[in-house]
Design an enzyme around this catalytic site. Sequence first.
Site, PDB file in Angstrom:
ATOM      1  N   GLU A 118      -7.055 -13.006 -12.275  1.00 43.18           N
ATOM      2  CA  GLU A 118      -5.666 -12.546 -12.366  1.00 43.18           C
ATOM      3  C   GLU A 118      -5.023 -12.532 -10.982  1.00 43.18           C
ATOM      4  O   GLU A 118      -5.714 -12.591  -9.970  1.00 43.18           O
ATOM      5  CB  GLU A 118      -5.554 -11.188 -13.048  1.00 43.18           C
ATOM      6  CG  GLU A 118      -6.196 -10.048 -12.354  1.00 43.18           C
ATOM      7  CD  GLU A 118      -6.022  -8.745 -13.146  1.00 43.18           C
ATOM      8  OE1 GLU A 118      -6.675  -7.773 -12.819  1.00 43.18           O
ATOM      9  OE2 GLU A 118      -5.200  -8.733 -14.087  1.00 43.18           O
ATOM     10  N   LYS A 120      -3.362 -11.334  -7.546  1.00 50.44           N
ATOM     11  CA  LYS A 120      -3.574 -10.159  -6.701  1.00 50.44           C
ATOM     12  C   LYS A 120      -2.194  -9.625  -6.353  1.00 50.44           C
ATOM     13  O   LYS A 120      -1.438 -10.242  -5.597  1.00 50.44           O
ATOM     14  CB  LYS A 120      -4.326 -10.563  -5.435  1.00 50.44           C
ATOM     15  CG  LYS A 120      -4.701  -9.390  -4.556  1.00 50.44           C
ATOM     16  CD  LYS A 120      -5.669  -9.830  -3.470  1.00 50.44           C
ATOM     17  CE  LYS A 120      -6.219  -8.689  -2.652  1.00 50.44           C
ATOM     18  NZ  LYS A 120      -5.241  -7.782  -2.100  1.00 50.44           N
ATOM     19  N   ASP A 122       0.783  -7.620  -4.776  1.00 51.16           N
ATOM     20  CA  ASP A 122       0.977  -7.145  -3.419  1.00 51.16           C
ATOM     21  C   ASP A 122       1.746  -5.833  -3.458  1.00 51.16           C
ATOM     22  O   ASP A 122       2.964  -5.805  -3.354  1.00 51.16           O
ATOM     23  CB  ASP A 122       1.733  -8.209  -2.626  1.00 51.16           C
ATOM     24  CG  ASP A 122       1.554  -8.033  -1.141  1.00 51.16           C
ATOM     25  OD1 ASP A 122       2.210  -8.747  -0.401  1.00 51.16           O
ATOM     26  OD2 ASP A 122       0.767  -7.162  -0.736  1.00 51.16           O
ATOM     27  N   TYR A 229      -4.982  -2.845 -13.778  1.00 47.29           N
ATOM     28  CA  TYR A 229      -6.071  -3.818 -13.768  1.00 47.29           C
ATOM     29  C   TYR A 229      -7.459  -3.243 -14.007  1.00 47.29           C
ATOM     30  O   TYR A 229      -8.415  -3.974 -14.134  1.00 47.29           O
ATOM     31  CB  TYR A 229      -6.061  -4.684 -12.509  1.00 47.29           C
ATOM     32  CG  TYR A 229      -5.989  -3.932 -11.192  1.00 47.29           C
ATOM     33  CD1 TYR A 229      -7.030  -3.121 -10.773  1.00 47.29           C
ATOM     34  CD2 TYR A 229      -4.879  -4.056 -10.370  1.00 47.29           C
ATOM     35  CE1 TYR A 229      -6.966  -2.443  -9.572  1.00 47.29           C
ATOM     36  CE2 TYR A 229      -4.802  -3.381  -9.155  1.00 47.29           C
ATOM     37  CZ  TYR A 229      -5.854  -2.572  -8.767  1.00 47.29           C
ATOM     38  OH  TYR A 229      -5.783  -1.908  -7.592  1.00 47.29           O
ATOM     39  N   LYS A 319      -7.437 -15.356  -1.155  1.00 44.70           N
ATOM     40  CA  LYS A 319      -6.094 -15.138  -0.606  1.00 44.70           C
ATOM     41  C   LYS A 319      -5.347 -16.460  -0.423  1.00 44.70           C
ATOM     42  O   LYS A 319      -5.950 -17.480  -0.108  1.00 44.70           O
ATOM     43  CB  LYS A 319      -6.200 -14.452   0.757  1.00 44.70           C
ATOM     44  CG  LYS A 319      -6.888 -13.104   0.727  1.00 44.70           C
ATOM     45  CD  LYS A 319      -6.033 -12.015   0.141  1.00 44.70           C
ATOM     46  CE  LYS A 319      -5.058 -11.461   1.131  1.00 44.70           C
ATOM     47  NZ  LYS A 319      -5.598 -10.472   2.047  1.00 44.70           N
ATOM     48  N   CYS A 412       3.076  -2.568  36.341  1.00 51.80           N
ATOM     49  CA  CYS A 412       3.364  -2.048  35.001  1.00 51.80           C
ATOM     50  C   CYS A 412       4.880  -1.959  34.828  1.00 51.80           C
ATOM     51  O   CYS A 412       5.563  -1.378  35.682  1.00 51.80           O
ATOM     52  CB  CYS A 412       2.732  -0.672  34.838  1.00 51.80           C
ATOM     53  SG  CYS A 412       3.291   0.183  33.370  1.00 51.80           S
ATOM     54  N   CYS A 415       5.666   2.161  34.593  1.00 50.78           N
ATOM     55  CA  CYS A 415       5.454   3.105  35.699  1.00 50.78           C
ATOM     56  C   CYS A 415       5.381   2.402  37.052  1.00 50.78           C
ATOM     57  O   CYS A 415       5.192   3.050  38.070  1.00 50.78           O
ATOM     58  CB  CYS A 415       4.201   3.944  35.449  1.00 50.78           C
ATOM     59  SG  CYS A 415       2.666   3.020  35.672  1.00 50.78           S
ATOM     60  N   CYS A 430      -2.495  -1.530  32.605  1.00 50.00           N
ATOM     61  CA  CYS A 430      -1.924  -0.652  33.622  1.00 50.00           C
ATOM     62  C   CYS A 430      -3.007   0.378  33.886  1.00 50.00           C
ATOM     63  O   CYS A 430      -3.522   1.003  32.952  1.00 50.00           O
ATOM     64  CB  CYS A 430      -0.668   0.021  33.066  1.00 50.00           C
ATOM     65  SG  CYS A 430      -0.204   1.497  33.975  1.00 50.00           S
ATOM     66  N   CYS A 436       0.829   7.106  33.435  1.00 47.27           N
ATOM     67  CA  CYS A 436       1.874   6.171  33.016  1.00 47.27           C
ATOM     68  C   CYS A 436       2.557   6.729  31.771  1.00 47.27           C
ATOM     69  O   CYS A 436       1.905   7.064  30.786  1.00 47.27           O
ATOM     70  CB  CYS A 436       1.266   4.801  32.735  1.00 47.27           C
ATOM     71  SG  CYS A 436       2.395   3.678  31.917  1.00 47.27           S
TER      72      CYS A 436
HETATM   73  S1  IVH Z   1      -9.412  -5.199  -8.840  1.00 46.13           S
HETATM   74  C1  IVH Z   1     -12.893  -2.811  -6.501  1.00 46.13           C
HETATM   75  N1  IVH Z   1      -7.341  -6.627  -9.358  1.00 46.13           N
HETATM   76  O1  IVH Z   1      -6.376  -5.371  -3.901  1.00 46.13           O
HETATM   77  C2  IVH Z   1     -11.444  -2.907  -6.504  1.00 46.13           C
HETATM   78  N2  IVH Z   1      -7.362  -5.362  -7.345  1.00 46.13           N
HETATM   79  O2  IVH Z   1      -7.891  -5.903  -1.532  1.00 46.13           O
HETATM   80  C3  IVH Z   1     -11.052  -3.569  -7.762  1.00 46.13           C
HETATM   81  N3  IVH Z   1      -5.322  -5.539  -6.033  1.00 46.13           N
HETATM   82  O3  IVH Z   1      -7.523  -2.095  -3.534  1.00 46.13           O
HETATM   83  C4  IVH Z   1      -9.697  -3.983  -7.644  1.00 46.13           C
HETATM   84  N4  IVH Z   1      -4.267  -6.902  -7.397  1.00 46.13           N
HETATM   85  O4  IVH Z   1      -5.304  -2.461  -4.695  1.00 46.13           O
HETATM   86  C5  IVH Z   1      -7.914  -5.783  -8.495  1.00 46.13           C
HETATM   87  N5  IVH Z   1      -5.536  -7.909  -9.962  1.00 46.13           N
HETATM   88  C6  IVH Z   1      -6.107  -7.068  -9.114  1.00 46.13           C
HETATM   89  C7  IVH Z   1      -5.472  -6.640  -7.931  1.00 46.13           C
HETATM   90  C8  IVH Z   1      -6.143  -5.786  -7.075  1.00 46.13           C
HETATM   91  C9  IVH Z   1      -4.199  -6.221  -6.262  1.00 46.13           C
HETATM   92  C10 IVH Z   1      -5.571  -4.721  -4.831  1.00 46.13           C
HETATM   93  C11 IVH Z   1      -6.235  -3.411  -5.076  1.00 46.13           C
HETATM   94  C12 IVH Z   1      -7.395  -3.345  -4.125  1.00 46.13           C
HETATM   95  C13 IVH Z   1      -7.024  -4.391  -3.141  1.00 46.13           C
HETATM   96  C14 IVH Z   1      -8.233  -4.948  -2.468  1.00 46.13           C
END
Ligand code: IVH
Length: 675
Positions: A118, A120, A122, A229, A319, A412, A415, A430, A436
């Site tokens: 799924e 990730k 943000d 999630y 990522k 610096c 200072c 410095c 400073c």
């Molecule tokens: S599963 C063991 N699923 O990413 C943690 N995390 O970098 C299981 N996050 O702290 C997390 N989307 O806040 C999971 N689809 C997703 C996510 C997700 C964002 C975040 C989560 C976690 C962080 C880790």
Amino acid sequence: MNDDYSAIKTRAIGLRRILNQANREYHTLDAPNLLDSEYDQLFRELINIEQEYPELRVEDSPTQRVGSRTLDSFPSVTHSSPMLSLNNAIEVSDIKQFDRRTKDLLEINEAEISYFAEPKFDGLAISLRYVDRVLVQAATRGDGNTGEQVTENIRTVRSIPLVLSEHAPTMVEVRGEVVMMKRDFEDLNRRQSESGEKIFANPRNAAAGSLRQLDSKITAGRKLSFFAYSLENVSESNGAIQSQLEISSLLKQYGFSTSSLSRVVKGLNGIQDFFNRVATLRSSLDYEIDGVVYKVDALENQRKLGFVARAPRYSMAYKFPPEEEITQLLDIEVQVGRTGAITPVARLAPVRVGGVVVTNATLHNQDEIARKQIKIGDYVVVRRAGDVIPEVVRPIPDRRENVKEFSMPKHCPVCQGDIAKESGESVFRCIAGMKCRAQRAQSIWHFCSRKAMNIDGIGEKLIDQLVELRFVESFADLYRLEPVRLSTLERMGEKSANNICEAISKSRETTLSRFIYSLGIRNVGEQTAKDLASHFETYEHLILATEEDLIKIPDIGPVVASSIRAYFNDPYHTSVVEGLIEMGVSWKPERFALANTVLAEKKFVLTGKLKSFSRDEAEKEIESRGGTVASVVSKNIDYVVLGEKPGSKLKKANDLGVKTIDELMFISLLEREDE
Ligand code: IVH
């Protein structure tokens, strides 16, 4: 009860049902059946009833999402199970390694592993606790063990059910991410700009800033959303839950939004295809994502794989590559940091990188500038990855016209004191230390910051003033500030002065790890401070530790050990601490998740090759939990851990009747410790 009253009561119940259903249709099912105007009208009707008959107002009423109380601060909450982080994959090879290791550990060779994949999200991780299906607590991730309780604010998030559907177990914890939709973010920034208020850099910052409002009415005015999630601590369920896919569909049933992109993929190819697909969809999504998360789908296999340190071994975040843009480098200025480090900062012609306008970027140090051959006036590639500080990657020599060489100042900039470079370092510093003004101000700012002494209401500008006017010269002076004196500062009312003094006073009680972190010892970050506090338990033990003692602690190497020793060797620093103690600063002993219990004082022998640890890593895992590792099998040994091709130690263990465990059992032992 008279008839009118009973009719009104029935109407209130009916309105709540309709509005809750409408919220669910709108946020979870994406299929609204009510017009916004109809919703608003019914909503107002319910508010009117509840105002007239407050006893009819219940905690889970949709009206309670509008924000109510103002808090003084967020209470802290200990999570019932830690909120972990994820291991990151940046390169394809990281993902290959993850898939290979998963297969090895599960001893699956032929079949492809099924992963639940799924986006990730943000945003910010949040844990929601439901008791009797009613939302009773919402907490931020914090340091993974303890977070901040933000229940009032979370109630204002319309995609979070205040009551779960009847399919849900009576007690459960749901974890997910609070985000701000791109559209809502743009609306918010437009409004902020119109009213002359702070513009948020990106939706994640806006979501975080909105959730950390003490006045939940403000949060209610900022539209936040939630994607669920994971499911934890389920009280009962109809038949054991077997897969992540099932969890995802249960979450939907209970009333949560989940990503419509989630699916089960098979093996490495599946992982790669999903990643590519989501990457192409990324810009068209309503919310920001910064990668893709894969989890081994079968929960039984997740249990077998367990955790290492703070991340599950069954999961991996892949990522997106960092985002880059080209802009002009207008100038290079230098800044003085807490440890005196003089850092060149690039002033850039404003450019949008990954949805954020960047005007400053770090250039690290002079060696970097020379190595990358960056000159003032150059067009440069700027990179911004996630929420890290943007950096200048390289110049574009073809576009070079009028450029100028950068040279480090000889003194610096604050200072005017001498600056010097230690051997083996590329950073100029410095050397005036606390003499400073910039270093003093930066150290005090660090001392007050949230992860340090957590003094609310003190910002960088105020600290600059306090230092400039010599109201505060060392940490202890903060505790000597009085409201009368503070209120002589520009734009400082009596009330704010009181609040600040109160916040300072409140910070006196802290923990040893926060205290160590606050001191701002070079190379000692939050985690190292925690490691030191858990290892030494008292400040007195810490200051007596030799470099050799320090190096024995997992994750502390010679550079960090020498910084710590150098810090406490300086009488100025010990006097700073004494000053704080005199002003009543104190700390309580802490309990650390990794201390004592299962592995404490157990003796291990390792034999054969382990698949998921090097020998050193395995030793550190044991030692950090209080166990020891020996090289010879004897009767005193508690466990012999068998890797591949164990050799004669296995025979000896069997002869002596010493318990042997394989790698998976070893992992589950470590994991039990971490729970
Ligand atoms: S599963 C063991 N699923 O990413 C943690 N995390 O970098 C299981 N996050 O702290 C997390 N989307 O806040 C999971 N689809 C997703 C996510 C997700 C964002 C975040 C989560 C976690 C962080 C880790």
